[in-house]
Design a protein around this motif. Structure first.
Motif, PDB file in Angstrom:
ATOM      1  N   UNK A 133      32.060 -37.577   1.096  1.00 26.10           N
ATOM      2  CA  UNK A 133      30.862 -37.512   0.269  1.00 26.10           C
ATOM      3  C   UNK A 133      31.167 -38.140  -1.079  1.00 26.10           C
ATOM      4  N   UNK A 134      30.269 -39.023  -1.517  1.00 24.21           N
ATOM      5  CA  UNK A 134      30.431 -39.689  -2.807  1.00 24.21           C
ATOM      6  C   UNK A 134      29.077 -39.847  -3.463  1.00 24.21           C
TER       7      UNK A 134
ATOM      8  N   UNK B 215      34.981 -40.187  -4.068  1.00 25.25           N
ATOM      9  CA  UNK B 215      34.322 -38.981  -3.589  1.00 25.25           C
ATOM     10  C   UNK B 215      35.327 -37.948  -3.129  1.00 25.25           C
ATOM     11  N   UNK B 216      34.867 -37.029  -2.285  1.00 22.33           N
ATOM     12  CA  UNK B 216      35.707 -35.947  -1.800  1.00 22.33           C
ATOM     13  C   UNK B 216      35.510 -35.795  -0.299  1.00 22.33           C
ATOM     14  N   UNK B 217      36.546 -35.339   0.367  1.00 20.98           N
ATOM     15  CA  UNK B 217      36.417 -34.998   1.781  1.00 20.98           C
ATOM     16  C   UNK B 217      35.919 -33.565   1.876  1.00 20.98           C
ATOM     17  N   UNK B 218      35.066 -33.309   2.848  1.00 23.82           N
ATOM     18  CA  UNK B 218      34.509 -31.968   3.011  1.00 23.82           C
ATOM     19  C   UNK B 218      34.178 -31.770   4.477  1.00 23.82           C
TER      20      UNK B 218
ATOM     21  N   UNK C 216      32.041 -29.405  -6.950  1.00 26.23           N
ATOM     22  CA  UNK C 216      31.518 -29.376  -8.315  1.00 26.23           C
ATOM     23  C   UNK C 216      31.659 -30.724  -9.008  1.00 26.23           C
ATOM     24  N   UNK C 217      32.531 -31.578  -8.494  1.00 24.83           N
ATOM     25  CA  UNK C 217      32.749 -32.881  -9.119  1.00 24.83           C
ATOM     26  C   UNK C 217      31.716 -33.926  -8.698  1.00 24.83           C
ATOM     27  N   UNK C 218      30.873 -33.603  -7.725  1.00 23.15           N
ATOM     28  CA  UNK C 218      29.920 -34.580  -7.204  1.00 23.15           C
ATOM     29  C   UNK C 218      28.638 -34.621  -8.034  1.00 23.15           C
ATOM     30  N   UNK C 219      28.005 -35.794  -8.147  1.00 23.31           N
ATOM     31  CA  UNK C 219      26.692 -35.862  -8.791  1.00 23.31           C
ATOM     32  C   UNK C 219      25.626 -35.273  -7.875  1.00 23.31           C
TER      33      UNK C 219
END
Length: 207
Positions: free
Chosen positions: A99-100, A107-110, A128-131
């Motif tokens: 997700x980015x 982005x981050x893996x989830x 929490x770091x995602x827009x």
């Protein structure tokens, strides 16, 4: 439609209920629909997504008829990007995703832990770091899925999925040219004989 009448194409079918992708064959293309070889979708009226390599947008399709090992689908080119809302039921799934932000590859893996037609729930300690405006890369689907985070907790987030479908103009106007899937994927998946051109892992035959 600019797909030859006798063409048999490998396509992806996306199940909006579970966000699962399946690579299958499709034939009998015309401006109103096609035939899809699948035994996994057996509900007349169900909405599914079709990804035809060579076209930039997914096609929204409705199952119109059930055959022995095929379904007949009709294309839905309405302007609204939303998937038809039936009685929505959240289904528990376990799908890894990247997700980015929409304009960033960082982005981050989830993990997607439940899904429905219009949304899903993500699990990760880094959400929490995602827009707010995001895109999801789902295994097996070579197009990002656009979404909007509508709520967050320390390790979970609820996402509204914003499906973007073809309105039919590309399919009517663009001359279909079969993509060189083997060439594109060969360098990336060299030696992986169980992978398809879309990157969907093929099921190994059982004896």
């Amino acid at each position: 439609m600019n797909i030859p009448d006798q063409a048999v194409l490998q396509i992806l079918v996306l199940d909006f209920d579970t966000l699962a992708c399946e690579e299958v064959s499709a034939s009998g293309f015309d401006k109103s629909g096609c035939r899809v070889q699948t035994s996994n979708h057996r509900e007349v009226g169900k909405i599914i997504g079709l990804r035809v390599a060579g076209f930039e947008q997914m096609i929204k399709a409705r199952i119109a008829e059930l055959l022995d090992a095929e379904i007949v689908v009709s294309f839905d080119f309405e302007e609204s990007p939303a998937v038809e809302k039936r009685a929505e039921r959240r289904r528990k799934v376990s799908i890894p995703a990247w997700v980015s932000g929409r304009k960033s590859q960082a982005g981050v893996s989830c993990k997607i832990i439940d899904a429905s037609h219009s949304g899903c729930r993500l699990a990760s300690p880094k959400l929490q770091d995602l827009p707010e405006e995001i895109q999801l890369q789902i295994p097996g689907l070579d197009l990002p899925v656009v979404g909007r985070i509508v709520w967050r907790s320390p390790e979970h987030a609820g996402v509204k999925l914003i499906w973007q479908f073809s309105n039919g103009k590309e399919i009517e106007q663009k001359r279909y040219r079969p993509p060189d899937l083997a060439g594109k994927v060969g360098a990336r998946n060299k030696g992986k004989a169980d992978s398809s051109g879309f990157g969907v892992k093929r099921k190994r035959p059982t004896n």
